[in-house]
Motif scaffolding. Structure first.
Motif: not given
Length: 300
Positions: A15-24
């Motif tokens: 992949f090149y761009l993806k959404p993510a969630l900050i876990a810590n």
């Protein structure tokens, strides 16, 4: 502490761009953990490097961000998808010109101070009353140029150092432990320029080997007990003064190169078996009587 993580290559999907969630976010190192995807799909976590204008100062756990994979296969955080995120956890942010910031968190129940590089420097939790001072790198100094400094702790102090630990004073150093009334069971060590004093009801010293070198030594006590497998005394002159001396040994061997002289009010020698004298010459002199008594006396 955040440990080494898997590479995004393990997901099997380039992949090149993806959404993510900050876990810590590690408060000490500033390392950011992100979970790729969104919602319940964000299960795997990876390490990511903030590539924002403000560094990682505007990031917090629970925030949705946009990550990009570079040619070096490193994940970079290039955008913020949810600017609010869990903003309610941070009530107020105070920013300094150097880039450092102070966060009032948890409905004003805590305070965190970050350095200009994003590392946690100070943390206070109002609920537990716990304070923590942390320096990811660099030195720390406490100074009271015109006064004294006191530290109080009801449950004790603990110092841990990976390097040398030094205490120095121009006047003196005192360490003491005492009982509830400060008079019984007291142990103390005092250091002054050129003088060291130790006091305690009992002193125990244990070591595999040791050396004690003193130009002049004095040992005093009501009772002394020495126990050792081998004892060796070496001196140019040795003098023993006692009111009474009792010796018990299995064998005694004495070698005197010069004169061996005994001065006593009386001398009594008691031998169970035989008594032998051997000398080139024997001279016996008495101012009064000389008595020799035996069943048989052989002369010549």
């Amino acid at each position: 502490m955040i440990h080494a993580l898997k590479s995004p290559e393990d997901t099997g999907a380039p992949f090149y761009l993806k959404p993510a969630l900050i876990a810590n976010i590690d408060d000490e190192t500033g390392q950011v953990l992100v979970a790729l995807g969104s919602g319940t799909k964000a299960t795997e976590t990876f390490s990511a490097v903030p590539a924002l204008s403000g560094g990682g100062q505007d990031l917090w756990p629970g925030q949705r961000v946009l990550v990009a994979r570079g040619e070096d296969e490193i994940l970079y955080i290039v955008g913020i998808l949810d600017a609010l995120g869990r903003r309610q956890k941070t009530d107020k942010i105070i920013r300094f010109e150097s880039g450092a910031r102070a966060d009032v968190v948890g409905n004003a129940t805590g305070l965190k101070l970050y350095s200009q590089t994003g590392g946690l420097v100070f943390e206070y939790d109002d609920a537990s009353g716990k304070c923590r001072v942390n320096l990811p790198s660099g030195d720390m100094a406490f100074s009271a140029d015109r006064g004294r400094m006191d530290f109080f702790a009801a449950e004790g102090f603990r110092f841990v150092s990976g390097g040398p630990l030094a205490l120095s004073s121009q006047e003196g150093l005192s360490l003491s432990v005492s009982g509830p009334d400060e008079k019984t069971n007291r142990s103390s060590i005092e250091l002054k320029p050129g003088v060291m004093a130790a006091e305690s009801d009992q002193v125990d010293i244990r070591a595999r080997s040791g050396h004690l070198n003193m130009e002049k030594a004095c040992v005093k006590g009501n009772w002394l007990d020495f126990t050792a497998q081998d004892i060796r005394l070496s001196a140019d002159k040795m003098e023993t003064i006692a009111r009474e001396m009792v010796q018990q040994v299995k064998d005694v061997y004495q070698t005197v190169e010069g004169l061996c002289q005994t001065t006593a009010g009386r001398i009594r020698t008691m031998v169970e078996e035989s008594l032998h004298f051997k000398s080139r010459k024997i001279f016996v002199k008495a101012e009064q009587d000389v008595k020799i008594k035996g069943d048989k006396i052989h002369l010549g």
